[in-house]
Scaffold this motif. Sequence first.
Motif, PDB file in Angstrom:
ATOM      1  N   THR A 202       0.826  -1.210   0.000  1.00  0.00           N
ATOM      2  CA  THR A 202       0.000   0.000   0.000  1.00  0.00           C
ATOM      3  C   THR A 202       0.855   1.253   0.000  1.00  0.00           C
ATOM      4  O   THR A 202       0.585   2.208  -0.752  1.00  0.00           O
ATOM      5  CB  THR A 202      -0.928  -0.010   1.230  1.00  0.00           C
ATOM      6  N   ARG A 203       1.890   1.246   0.812  1.00  0.00           N
ATOM      7  CA  ARG A 203       2.782   2.407   0.861  1.00  0.00           C
ATOM      8  C   ARG A 203       3.486   2.607  -0.477  1.00  0.00           C
ATOM      9  O   ARG A 203       3.641   3.740  -0.954  1.00  0.00           O
ATOM     10  CB  ARG A 203       3.800   2.225   1.983  1.00  0.00           C
ATOM     11  N   MET A 204       3.911   1.516  -1.111  1.00  0.00           N
ATOM     12  CA  MET A 204       4.584   1.614  -2.404  1.00  0.00           C
ATOM     13  C   MET A 204       3.694   2.274  -3.444  1.00  0.00           C
ATOM     14  O   MET A 204       4.112   3.191  -4.167  1.00  0.00           O
ATOM     15  CB  MET A 204       4.991   0.212  -2.882  1.00  0.00           C
ATOM     16  N   VAL A 205       2.454   1.838  -3.538  1.00  0.00           N
ATOM     17  CA  VAL A 205       1.534   2.371  -4.549  1.00  0.00           C
ATOM     18  C   VAL A 205       1.135   3.798  -4.214  1.00  0.00           C
ATOM     19  O   VAL A 205       1.007   4.652  -5.112  1.00  0.00           O
ATOM     20  CB  VAL A 205       0.307   1.448  -4.670  1.00  0.00           C
ATOM     21  N   ASP A 206       0.954   4.085  -2.942  1.00  0.00           N
ATOM     22  CA  ASP A 206       0.608   5.459  -2.542  1.00  0.00           C
ATOM     23  C   ASP A 206       1.742   6.429  -2.851  1.00  0.00           C
ATOM     24  O   ASP A 206       1.504   7.582  -3.230  1.00  0.00           O
ATOM     25  CB  ASP A 206       0.273   5.512  -1.050  1.00  0.00           C
ATOM     26  N   ASP A 207       2.973   5.960  -2.697  1.00  0.00           N
ATOM     27  CA  ASP A 207       4.133   6.829  -2.893  1.00  0.00           C
ATOM     28  C   ASP A 207       4.458   7.067  -4.362  1.00  0.00           C
ATOM     29  O   ASP A 207       5.126   8.056  -4.697  1.00  0.00           O
ATOM     30  CB  ASP A 207       5.369   6.250  -2.190  1.00  0.00           C
ATOM     31  N   ASP A 208       4.045   6.155  -5.233  1.00  0.00           N
ATOM     32  CA  ASP A 208       4.406   6.283  -6.651  1.00  0.00           C
ATOM     33  C   ASP A 208       3.200   5.948  -7.527  1.00  0.00           C
ATOM     34  O   ASP A 208       2.930   4.783  -7.818  1.00  0.00           O
ATOM     35  CB  ASP A 208       5.574   5.353  -6.994  1.00  0.00           C
ATOM     36  N   PRO A 209       2.468   6.957  -7.983  1.00  0.00           N
ATOM     37  CA  PRO A 209       1.261   6.716  -8.796  1.00  0.00           C
ATOM     38  C   PRO A 209       1.563   6.150 -10.180  1.00  0.00           C
ATOM     39  O   PRO A 209       0.638   5.781 -10.906  1.00  0.00           O
ATOM     40  CB  PRO A 209       0.637   8.107  -8.895  1.00  0.00           C
TER      41      PRO A 209
END
Length: 259
Positions: A202-209
Amino acid sequence: MPLPPRGTGRIVHGRSNLYGYGVGILMIEGYFPRLPGAIGNATTFPFPVLHRIVKGATSAVTVRELSALPPDSDEYRAAVAPWIAGAQALEEDGVKAITTSCGFSAIFQRELAAAVNIPVFASSLLLAPLISRMLKPGRLVGVISADGGSLGPRHLIGAGVDPASIAVVGLEGCPHFEETTYADHHDLNIDLLEAEVVSVATRMVDDDPRIGAVLLECSLLPPFAAAVQAAVRLPVFDFTHLVNMVQGAVVRQPFNGFL
């Protein structure tokens, strides 16, 4: 029914003690649980697979130590030697293709492929170029790795991955994953480990759209793929896709249908 003349009829030729295995799997040495979905659990697949443990090749050695060794050093060659011997033994046992239980095995993909006469797909990272081509230009493959800091250029070169096509995050700093994988604890809290993996995704996807799909590099993560997808709402690929694809190629089945 009369007996067929000797030397005629359907004849099979033996060459092994074992039969019926399409894919052989070289396993890192670790005694933590492998859940259904993990490549080290035979019930993950709807077909038989043949596992072989590479003695001494622990998670810590394979993920964190091997990449620190110069590729032309005696230490590196000594570390890779049991993997090569294991691949050759699986070939002798009659498997039709070989994989491993660790995405970091990409670092010696070429050595394994050169050592046998059957296909080798050492790492789930081999999927990354394919996934990248599926995505709209400018989108990235988000790779969730057992250790993002240890995943380096030699792994990507071994798997044929363009570094510009991926974004990597690691599970280092996730206490339960670390103690299970590297300290080889025998008790695994499924809910806790799933929460760690989903949090990282979740953090990965939130940080890089720019991320358009997720690849779970570590072969312990497929049991949590559905939970990851529910959280990030993107395609999620893992080691099991690769094993199923290669099995389908080396053990073709006839199509059943009608016109």
